[in-house]
Structure formats: C-alpha cells, structure tokens
Design a protein around this motif. Structure first.
Motif: not given
Length: 312
Positions: A8, A229, A264, A266, A268, A295, A297, A303
C-alpha cells in the motif's frame, strides 16, 4: 470475492508497508485469485498470506513504474516452483512483454506453464460466463490503466417445494433448470425454469485504479461500483505536489468515488511521509468528510466485497 492488499506504499517500500500489490480472491467464484500490480517483494508478501501461487489465474499491471512491476519476474519464476502448472495470463500496457521476455530470458528462468502476455490500450480485455474485465487509460506520467471487474448476474435459487410438486428429482435436471433451460419430466410435464427459479443474484462490480490524477475515465470505471480502490498519495494540503507528480489526494479520491456513485472505497498508495496509522488518520478524516464509506487499505487483511443495492 475478497480483496487482500499486499502493498500500500507509494514509490518505495517502508518498514511499515510494501509497494503496490493487490489480490482479488475468488475461491467461491473461480477457485483462483487475480493479482493487480506486482511491486518488488510481492512474492514474499504472498508467503505471509492465505494465497497460493498455484491458484493465480491472471495478473493485471496498471503501468510500468517499478513500484508496480519489479516483483513480477520473481513471482512468475516462483509460481513454477510452487505447483503452478495451469496457464497464466498477464495483462498490461505496451512494453510489458519486452520487460518480461528480457528479465526472464537474461536470468534463464524456467517457466513450466503456459505464460500468455496481452498488451492492451483499454477496452474489454476478458469475458467469460461469469466475469467481464474492462480497462481505460487514466492520467499519469506514463500510460496507466484502471480495471473494472464485472461479475455477471447469477441464477436465483431453485424452489425445491415447487420442484417436488412437479415430480422433479435431484440430479442433472436441476442443473438444466439453473442454466435457464426448460425440462420435461418423466411424466411428460414441461417445467419452465422461470417458474422454479428465484430472482437472479446481481453481480458485483469492483474497480481497481492505477496511479492517476483525477480524471473522467476514473469516474466512469468506478460508476456504481460496489468496491473502488483508488490511490490517495497525499493529504489535500499537498494537492499541488500531487498534481505535479500525477497523483491524487485523499479528498480527490473521495470526490471521484462520490461522483461515480460508488458504494465503498479503499484508499491506497500512501506517501512514505505518512509512517503509521496515526499519520494516515488525517487522510481518512478528509476523505470521510466527502465520502463516508471510505477506508484505509491495510496489508494482510481479507476484505469481503458486498453487493450493495443499485443507486440508479
């Protein structure tokens, strides 16, 4: 489907985080996993994970910067030594095949499985009965692509009470009905699949972006995605730096997730200046002010990917 981050960090590894690599684990759907980017040290991260290289089916490279690519030759070689004998397809920008051929050739690496390299310029890259993968060019210093993984709708559940009334016994006829085919019972009764199947289960959409400035292509790839992502290299106070290096801030990632109607996200690809969770916390705070379901990562965490109700 589950996401599993194995890197990440942006640019170079740190003591806390490795460089970019992400697995999409699909044991229930395909009994395999797909890998997105393969920064240096990825094969070491795999050893610490629940993944097995023998189950690796596809690799998608977003762009040819070293922090997304330098782990690929070693991983391809290791797969051959860890029971991987099924075909493996690697997708990525122009130049990827030359990189793989050169590194494996000079090192005289032995690959005892079929290795297929597909260079692309976006579009539909793969499709079968269960998944479709689309790609589009993002905005970075070199060609960088995002990937949209679309799980096709699955048949609904069989109504066993109804099947019993029709005299349909468990066996091959169940499979025909699940495939949407009508059948004829031993008694000569026609049973239509639509009468004994519940509503189809809507497939999930996962969007995984390479390094990018904010751009329209990123939003379109993430349209109504269940999971996005997105890189978030810097806090927004460094937006000028982010622009100069063709990256995004946490605020910009959140704005794109919101604009796309994603469910949603993530974040990174964090700058090494943010050493730990405490220093990353302001990125999360900035993003959640715009997109509450953002969120950070974290490496070596599985997940699950949920299917959210359609917003449209």
């Amino acid at each position: 489907m589950e996401l599993y981050f194995m890197g990440t960090n942006a640019g170079v590894p740190s003591l806390q985080r490795n460089v970019t690599s992400l697995a999409l684990r699909m044991l229930d759907e395909r009994r395999s996993f797909w890998l997105f980017d393969c920064g240096e040290g990825t094969q070491h991260q795999v050893l610490r994970s629940p993944l097995r290289l023998s189950k690796l089916e596809k690799v998608f490279i977003t762009h040819l910067h070293g922090d997304h690519l330098f782990g690929l030759p070693g991983l391809l070689s290791s797969r051959a030594n860890q029971g991987g004998d099924t075909p493996l397809t690697v997708y990525g920008p122009k130049g990827l095949k030359a990189f793989i051929d050169l590194t494996l050739g000079i090192s005289e690496s032995r690959i005892n499985y079929e290795l297929i390299v597909k260079e692309h310029e976006g579009g539909v890259l793969f499709e079968d009965d269960t998944f479709q993968v689309e790609s589009a060019l993002l905005e970075h210093r070199i060609d960088s692509y995002g990937y949209r993984i679309i799980e096709k709708d699955r048949p609904g559940k069989l109504d066993f009470e109804s099947l019993k009334k029709h005299g349909v016994k468990p066996g091959p006829l169940y499979g025909q009905l699940k495939r949407g085919e009508n059948i004829v019972t031993e008694q000569g009764t026609v049973v239509r699949s639509c009468d004994v199947l519940g509503k189809p289960k809507k497939g999930r959409i996962v969007t995984i972006l390479g390094d990018t400035r904010p751009c329209r292509a990123a939003v379109e790839l993430a349209r109504n995605a269940d999971m996005l992502v997105h890189e978030a290299t810097f806090l927004h106070e460094l937006q000028k730096t982010a622009y100069e290096y063709h990256h995004s801030t946490a605020v910009q990632a959140a704005e794109e997730a919101k604009a796309a109607g994603a469910h949603e996200m993530f974040m990174t690809h964090f700058s090494s200046r943010y050493k730990d969770e405490e220093q990353l916390a302001p990125l999360l705070e900035e993003a959640r002010a715009i997109f509450p379901n953002a969120k950070l990562a974290v490496e070596h965490v599985l997940y699950p990917i949920s299917k959210y109700p359609d917003k449209s």
